[in-house]
Design a protein around this motif. Structure first.
Motif, short mmCIF file in Angstrom:
data_model
loop_
_atom_site.label_atom_id
_atom_site.label_comp_id
_atom_site.label_asym_id
_atom_site.label_seq_id
_atom_site.Cartn_x
_atom_site.Cartn_y
_atom_site.Cartn_z
N UNK A 80 24.20 -29.64 -61.48
CA UNK A 80 24.28 -28.43 -62.30
C UNK A 80 25.13 -28.65 -63.56
N UNK A 81 26.04 -29.60 -63.54
CA UNK A 81 26.72 -29.99 -64.78
C UNK A 81 25.71 -30.64 -65.72
N UNK A 82 24.87 -31.52 -65.18
CA UNK A 82 23.80 -32.10 -65.98
C UNK A 82 22.92 -31.00 -66.58
N UNK A 83 22.55 -30.03 -65.75
CA UNK A 83 21.69 -28.95 -66.22
C UNK A 83 22.38 -28.11 -67.29
N UNK A 84 23.67 -27.85 -67.11
CA UNK A 84 24.41 -27.08 -68.11
C UNK A 84 24.42 -27.77 -69.47
N UNK A 85 24.57 -29.09 -69.45
CA UNK A 85 24.52 -29.86 -70.70
C UNK A 85 23.14 -29.77 -71.33
N UNK A 107 44.30 -26.21 -57.61
CA UNK A 107 44.23 -27.44 -58.40
C UNK A 107 43.37 -28.53 -57.78
N UNK A 108 43.41 -28.77 -56.46
CA UNK A 108 42.58 -29.85 -55.92
C UNK A 108 41.09 -29.66 -56.19
N UNK A 109 40.59 -28.44 -56.03
CA UNK A 109 39.17 -28.18 -56.29
C UNK A 109 38.87 -28.31 -57.77
N UNK A 110 39.75 -27.78 -58.61
CA UNK A 110 39.55 -27.89 -60.06
C UNK A 110 39.57 -29.34 -60.50
N UNK A 111 40.48 -30.12 -59.95
CA UNK A 111 40.57 -31.54 -60.31
C UNK A 111 39.34 -32.31 -59.84
N UNK A 112 38.83 -31.98 -58.67
CA UNK A 112 37.60 -32.63 -58.19
C UNK A 112 36.44 -32.32 -59.11
N UNK A 113 36.31 -31.06 -59.52
CA UNK A 113 35.25 -30.68 -60.45
C UNK A 113 35.39 -31.43 -61.77
N UNK A 114 36.62 -31.58 -62.23
CA UNK A 114 36.85 -32.31 -63.48
C UNK A 114 36.44 -33.77 -63.34
N UNK A 115 36.71 -34.36 -62.18
CA UNK A 115 36.31 -35.74 -61.93
C UNK A 115 34.79 -35.88 -61.97
N UNK A 116 34.08 -34.89 -61.41
CA UNK A 116 32.62 -34.92 -61.43
C UNK A 116 32.12 -34.78 -62.87
#
Length: 261
Positions: A80-85, A107-116
């Motif tokens: 869905x990040x690909x799709x958003x782009x 923060x852990x979930x936000x950081x994981x999303x940032x890593x993706x």
């Protein structure tokens, strides 16, 4: 009445905008799913893309933001990040979603999303140009005052969390902490507007399942300009991503809050 084939094809325009069709305009096939669960692939085509993403009550952009904000599975979020782009969001806007959700998901979930996000950008060869929007020249009182103003703009006289009335010293420190950083530092950032941030917030809270927080932010969503139909549609859209119990709970809360406005 529409045929199920017509319903399936109703999702093709959204899939095309999200970069999920081939050179012939047909949905890209999931080989694994087609091999072991072809009915599931068809359900997704009909019940998700053809039935939800094709509805006019929310734009495809609003739906994309909501899905990115609520997903926790790495593989789904990556797609869905690909799709958003492909839809037109900039890398900087995509990154802003986990930044915005820092205090809602943790923060852990936000950081994981940032890593993706980082992995998707590298795979696409994208360069992100981060800008430091956090003004470190301010002192804590200036940040607090800015947070008070932004919280009032978004929430009105209602204070989320019930900390305002507490005389407990920890609650008072907690209230100031949230006023400075959630409201003064995060909600005042550019790249996503207030309505986009509200959609992300409602989607994330729906997945978390915090009823009181959802009530507060449903009320705030109307205050910042989302329509009642948009708020209700958001929970309908999330059915396929967070599951029926969470989505129905959110819709029931929306009905209750909106009936009192």
């Amino acid at each position: 009445m529409v045929s199920l084939e017509e319903r399936l094809k109703a999702g093709f325009p959204a899939l095309s905008r999200l970069g999920r069709t081939d050179e012939n305009g047909l949905p890209r096939r999931n080989a694994m799913m087609q091999e072991i669960a072809p009915d599931l692939a068809r359900f997704i085509g009909e019940a998700c893309w053809g039935s939800l993403w094709s509805r006019p009550q929310l734009t495809v952009e609003q739906r994309s933001l909501a899905v990115i904000a609520c997903l926790r599975r790495d593989d789904n979020l990556d797609g869905h990040i690909e799709a958003g782009l492909d839809l037109g969001f900039s890398p900087e806007q995509i990154v802003e979603i986990p930044i915005h959700l820092l205090f809602y998901t943790g923060a852990p979930i936000a950081n994981t999303a940032l890593h993706i996000c980082y992995g998707v950008f590298k795979r696409r060869g994208l360069t992100i140009n981060p800008t430091r929007h956090h003004d470190t020249s301010m002192d804590s009182e200036e940040l607090y005052d800015r947070g008070v103003a932004q919280r009032q703009l978004i929430m009105g006289d209602h204070i989320a969390g019930g900390l305002e009335e507490s005389s407990d010293s920890v609650d008072q420190d907690w209230r100031r902490y949230l006023t400075e950083y959630l409201w003064g530092a995060v909600w005042t950032r550019p790249l996503l507007d207030v309505k986009q941030r509200m959609i992300c917030t409602l989607a994330a809270l729906s997945e978390i399942g915090d009823e009181q927080a959802l009530r507060n932010y449903i009320r705030a969503a109307i205050r910042v300009g989302l329509s009642q139909d948009e708020v209700k549609e958001l929970f309908y859209h999330l059915t396929f991503y967070i599951g029926l119990p969470h989505a129905r709970r959110g819709k029931a809360l929306a009905n209750d809050v909106l009936s009192s406005l």
